[in-house]
Design an enzyme around this catalytic site. Structure first.
Site, PDB file in Angstrom:
ATOM      1  N   ASP A  36      14.320  54.454  -0.362  1.00 15.67           N
ATOM      2  CA  ASP A  36      15.599  55.004  -1.278  1.00 15.67           C
ATOM      3  C   ASP A  36      16.185  56.023  -0.461  1.00 15.67           C
ATOM      4  O   ASP A  36      17.504  56.002  -0.409  1.00 15.67           O
ATOM      5  CB  ASP A  36      15.281  55.039  -2.857  1.00 15.67           C
ATOM      6  CG  ASP A  36      14.016  55.961  -3.131  1.00 15.67           C
ATOM      7  OD1 ASP A  36      13.174  56.102  -1.882  1.00 15.67           O
ATOM      8  OD2 ASP A  36      13.489  56.371  -4.038  1.00 15.67           O
TER       9      ASP A  36
ATOM     10  N   LYS B  74       7.919  52.656   1.119  1.00 16.45           N
ATOM     11  CA  LYS B  74       7.666  53.175  -0.361  1.00 16.45           C
ATOM     12  C   LYS B  74       6.359  53.267  -0.678  1.00 16.45           C
ATOM     13  O   LYS B  74       5.795  52.732  -1.587  1.00 16.45           O
ATOM     14  CB  LYS B  74       8.409  51.965  -1.250  1.00 16.45           C
ATOM     15  CG  LYS B  74       8.553  52.391  -2.532  1.00 16.45           C
ATOM     16  CD  LYS B  74       9.799  53.108  -2.872  1.00 16.45           C
ATOM     17  CE  LYS B  74       9.877  53.634  -4.321  1.00 16.45           C
ATOM     18  NZ  LYS B  74      11.164  54.659  -4.373  1.00 16.45           N
TER      19      LYS B  74
ATOM     20  N   TYR C 144       8.584  38.426   2.313  1.00 19.29           N
ATOM     21  CA  TYR C 144       9.198  37.227   3.068  1.00 19.29           C
ATOM     22  C   TYR C 144       8.031  36.036   3.003  1.00 19.29           C
ATOM     23  O   TYR C 144       8.579  34.768   2.801  1.00 19.29           O
ATOM     24  CB  TYR C 144       9.807  37.431   4.207  1.00 19.29           C
ATOM     25  CG  TYR C 144      11.260  37.869   4.133  1.00 19.29           C
ATOM     26  CD1 TYR C 144      11.436  38.962   3.749  1.00 19.29           C
ATOM     27  CD2 TYR C 144      12.314  37.235   4.850  1.00 19.29           C
ATOM     28  CE1 TYR C 144      13.079  39.601   3.651  1.00 19.29           C
ATOM     29  CE2 TYR C 144      13.711  37.749   4.858  1.00 19.29           C
ATOM     30  CZ  TYR C 144      13.782  38.760   4.265  1.00 19.29           C
ATOM     31  OH  TYR C 144      15.113  39.302   4.449  1.00 19.29           O
TER      32      TYR C 144
HETATM   33  C1  IPM Z   1      18.763  38.489   8.918  1.00 16.18           C
HETATM   34  C2  IPM Z   1      19.163  37.341   7.566  1.00 16.18           C
HETATM   35  C3  IPM Z   1      18.160  36.457   7.151  1.00 16.18           C
HETATM   36  C4  IPM Z   1      16.962  37.287   6.597  1.00 16.18           C
HETATM   37  C5  IPM Z   1      17.931  35.356   6.210  1.00 16.18           C
HETATM   38  C6  IPM Z   1      19.543  34.537   6.647  1.00 16.18           C
HETATM   39  C7  IPM Z   1      16.996  34.488   5.925  1.00 16.18           C
HETATM   40  O1  IPM Z   1      19.516  38.223   6.341  1.00 16.18           O
HETATM   41  O2  IPM Z   1      18.364  37.683   9.717  1.00 16.18           O
HETATM   42  O3  IPM Z   1      19.049  39.822   8.318  1.00 16.18           O
HETATM   43  O4  IPM Z   1      16.822  38.136   5.688  1.00 16.18           O
HETATM   44  O5  IPM Z   1      15.867  37.963   7.684  1.00 16.18           O
END
Ligand code: IPM
Ligand code: MG
Length: 372
Positions: free
Chosen positions: A221, A189, A142
């Site tokens: 998985d 994984k 992320y």
């Molecule tokens: C969550 C959501 C967020 C994430 C999005 C909205 C960025 O899906 O809190 O699970 O991916 O963390």
């Protein structure tokens, strides 16, 4: 207790469901003589529209000067369908998590006795499920470097983790397991990813400090399959950011609706409470969104401050609403549906009069009945 709570309703159904959580918190404040002060600020697509920034400075400042944050939802289809958008609503949430150091996202998943028939999974498979997912929230793919080649035909996202990032959430997961069924499952994984091998190494080294907790491992998985094949085998699931995102949506099927799943995002200094669901734009303004995830997030907020009796009362109210079918259409296709607002009213009312709410339930359904 006095608490300053920053409220970030966000996009789509966010404002509607958050309003119910506030209603419930106000009922708690009244019953238990607390003072909860709410201040609202914008985040997400709505903040882009208003201020050209998914996380305006004023919002971040409010969060940093509050005791806790109640978050609604984020996202808008106009960005989902436009991969070349320069600013995206989700950036607001990600920046908030990062800036506030909210490295652990705790997502409880359970099978409610009264909802066993609502899940598409078989009753005997899900009955008794009680899982706590510990999702790492400020690292991994992320937040790694993102690249797009000049010709726009090649892209990459870097997945990176440090020992320290793994240790701090793993400690929380082990400690949580000590107060539960004493089992941690690391989902990774490690047969493919270097980051996953680091997770295994670090978590394995930590395990002897928690001799009463059993540690086991599952590839993601396989974990995705086990989650719906035999969810009762899990106690605490510890996992990285992306795997935690995916697996927690999958796990919500066990409860019967994603509209039931709350979460707490915590760090060393700040804490934010948010439903796991998204902004559900198709439902916006229709009064059909399930507010329970937001209401249970408010209960997690109270637990965070040690207000356990108060949190318990909210959960009893939620259980009662589910038992009496005072629920939104995601859980209730055969009965008179109840609006988002009415579910909030019912639970707030239960808090004020725990003994009386059968009566109010009758009134709720009478008021809606087409026969009368
Ligand atoms: C969550 C959501 C967020 C994430 C999005 C909205 C960025 O899906 O809190 O699970 O991916 O963390
Ligand atoms: Mg998600």
């Amino acid at each position: 207790m006095k608490l300053n709570i920053a409220v970030l309703p966000g996009d789509g159904i966010g404002p509607e469901v958050t309003a119910q959580a506030i209603k419930v918190l106000k009922a708690i404040a009244l019953e238990f003589d607390h003072m909860f002060l709410f201040k609202e600020a914008s985040v997400g697509a709505i903040a882009i529209d208003q201020e050209n920034d998914p996380l305006p400075d004023t919002t971040l400042k409010l969060c940093k000067t509050s005791d806790a944050i109640l978050f609604g939802a984020i996202g808008d289809p106009k960005y989902d369908n436009n991969p070349s958008a320069k600013v995206r609503p989700e950036q607001g949430l990600l920046k908030l998590r990062k800036e506030l150091g909210l490295f652990a996202n705790i997502r409880p998943v359970k099978a409610y006795e009264t909802l066993l028939e609502k899940s598409p999974l078989k009753k005997e498979i899900i009955q008794g499920t009680d899982i706590s997912i510990y999702r790492e929230l400020t690292g991994g793919i992320y937040f790694g470097e993102k690249k797009l080649s000049e010709d726009g035909n090649t892209a990459s996202d870097l997945c990176e983790y440090s020992r320290e990032e793994i240790e701090r959430i793993a400690h929380l997961a082990f400690k949580a397991a000590q107060n539960r069924k004493k089992k941690v499952t690391l989902v990774d994984k490690a047969n493919v990813l270097e980051t996953s091998r680091l997770w295994r190494k670090v978590v394995t080294e930590m395990a002897p400090n928690y001799p009463d907790v059993a540690l086991d491992f599952l590839f993601v998985d396989n974990a995705a399959m086990q989650m719906i094949l035999n969810p009762k085998q899990f106690d605490v699931i510890l996992t990285e950011n992306l795997f935690g995102d995916v697996i927690s949506d999958e796990a919500s099927v066990i409860s019967g609706s994603i509209g039931l799943l709350a979460s707490a995002s915590v760090g060393n200094k700040y804490a934010m409470f948010e439903p796991i669901h998204g902004s559900y734009p198709q439902a916006t303004g229709k009064g059909i969104a399930n507010p329970i995830a937001s209401i249970l997030s408010a209960a997690m907020l109270l637990e965070h401050f040690g207000l356990l009796e108060e949190a318990e009362l909210i959960k009893e109210g939620v259980n009662k609403s589910l038992k009496l079918n005072v629920t939104t259409p995601d859980l209730n296709v055969t009965y008179d549906n109840v609006s988002t607002n009415k579910v909030g009213d019912f639970i707030a009312d239960f808090i004020s009069n725990p003994k009386d709410s059968n009566l109010n339930f009758t009134n709720i359904h009478l008021g809606q009945s087409t026969i009368i």
